[in-house]
Scaffold this active site. Structure first.
Site, PDB file in Angstrom:
ATOM      1  N   HIS A   1       1.023  -1.611   0.211  1.00 38.14           N
ATOM      2  CA  HIS A   1      -0.077   0.050  -0.430  1.00 38.14           C
ATOM      3  C   HIS A   1       0.788   1.091  -0.027  1.00 38.14           C
ATOM      4  O   HIS A   1       0.159   2.577   0.204  1.00 38.14           O
ATOM      5  CB  HIS A   1      -1.314   0.234   1.725  1.00 38.14           C
TER       6      HIS A   1
ATOM      7  N   CYS B   1       1.136   5.898  12.799  1.00 30.73           N
ATOM      8  CA  CYS B   1       1.177   4.359  13.756  1.00 30.73           C
ATOM      9  C   CYS B   1       0.416   5.423  15.300  1.00 30.73           C
ATOM     10  O   CYS B   1       0.037   4.890  16.165  1.00 30.73           O
ATOM     11  CB  CYS B   1       1.627   3.037  14.294  1.00 30.73           C
TER      12      CYS B   1
END
Ligand code: PLP
Length: 364
Positions: free
Chosen positions: A188, A307
């Protein structure tokens, strides 16, 4: 919406989407089945494997995984001996090494300089016989700096260690040194689908399995493969190869426009010279990056890794290059690439500039 968060994820290439669609329809066979439908799916997976491998050193094998996070966990937990890595690695590496440290393996985390790069003398001193694995990132996901991978792999080999490269952000963009042993990738980040990554293993390099089961994805990775995702990854890799020069030239134009327009009020975090030009991580004293990001609703950009965002903690990468908490909180990351236009950059930089001025005016 202007999308400037290419390090978090990249838009799916239309060619990739087209190539994947048949696998949501008639081509639903299990690639591990012996009948014709299964064999056709398996053949598509093998084409994809070759396409992904074509951008990597010769004499190795691509094993598909569910993500780069899985690939990194597999390489780290499946290797032996002490580990050396860098303070600016992705959480998938740092949390994995902390987990094996708790299980009794020795771990050394090396510092980086203000430029974000590891000092090779420091690396030489730490990478001694007895070290089993050295792990370092090619292009940093937060600040875009490029580590001296070839030299680090050489030092690792001299000590008898394997070298693992997290090439998630650099694959297809920055050359990967020929002397690496293990490489982690993610589709991705190259205009492919989410939910698939890969671990490349040099021939003769063995790591213990992470997932036990049917052993479908030898060596040592079990679970039914998703042909749709493999095909998407393969086509995305082939496009990275085909469009390498065009993408790089486009990126350089965007980089020049962005750096020129943001001007001297913004300081680039990390090395200026050793850097990938699709990542602009900058700071401006007094700016509240979190407020800037939430206020500019038509812009998608970030303050660091996807994240870590939302944790409220300053980025470990910005701290590792010596920034204070206040400087880290005044830092933004603008990531662009193939589908970004110069007009996007012009509009976005104007919006950032105006919002910053307003913020600083209110702060007085
Ligand atoms: N390594 C780096 C450098 C990354 O940027 C990322 C994604 O943010 C990963 C590893 C993890 O990749 P994935 O999303 O495939 O788990």
């Amino acid at each position: 919406m202007i999308y400037l968060d290419y390090q978090a994820t990249t838009p799916l290439a239309p060619e990739v989407r087209e190539a994947m669609l048949p696998y949501l329809g008639d081509r639903f066979g299990n690639p591990h089945s012996p009948h014709r439908m299964g064999r056709e799916a398996a053949a598509a997976v093998e084409v994809a494997r070759e396409q992904v491998a074509a951008l990597l050193p010769a004499h190795g094998r691509v094993a598909f995984t569910g993500s780069a996070t899985e690939a990194l966990n597999w390489a780290i937990k499946g290797s032996r001996g002490a580990i050396v890595t860098l303070a600016t690695e992705h959480a998938a590496v740092l949390d994995s090494v902390r987990a094996i440290e708790r299980a009794g393996r020795e771990v050394h985390i090396l510092p980086v300089g203000v430029d974000g790069l590891v000092d090779l003398d420091v690396a030489r001193a730490a990478i001694r016989p007895g070290i089993g694995l050295v792990a370092a990132m090619l292009v940093n996901n937060e600040i875009g700096v490029i580590q001296p991978i070839e030299q680090l792999a050489e030092i690792a080999h001299r000590a008898g260690a394997l070298f693992l490269c997290d090439a998630v952000q650099g694959y297809g963009r920055v050359p990967i040194a020929d002397n690496v042993d293990l490489v982690a990738l993610s589709a991705h980040k190259i205009h492919g689908p989410k939910g698939i990554g890969a671990l490349w293993l040099r021939d003769g390099t063995a790591v213990e399995p992470l997932l036990h089961g049917g052993g479908q994805e030898a060596p040592g990775r079990s679970g039914t493969l998703a042909p749709m995702l493999c095909v998407g990854f393969g086509v995305a890799a082939a496009l990275m190869d085909e469009r390498r020069e065009d993408d790089a030239a486009h990126l350089d134009r965007l980089w020049r426009t962005a750096t020129h327009r943001l001007g001297p009020e913004w300081t680039i975090n990390g090395s200026f010279a050793h850097r990938y030009h699709g990542n602009l991580n900058l700071r401006s004293d007094g700016v509240d990056a979190a407020r800037l990001i939430s206020g500019l609703r038509e812009l998608a950009f970030s303050a660091g890794s996807a994240c870590a965002s939302g944790s409220g903690r300053p980025s470990h990468v910005l701290k590792a290059i010596g920034l204070s908490d206040a400087e880290a909180r005044s830092s933004i990351r603008i990531g662009f690439g193939r589908y970004t236009s110069e007009e996007d950059i012009e509009r976005a930089t104007t919006m950032i500039f105006e919002a910053t001025e307003k913020q600083l005016m209110w702060a007085v």
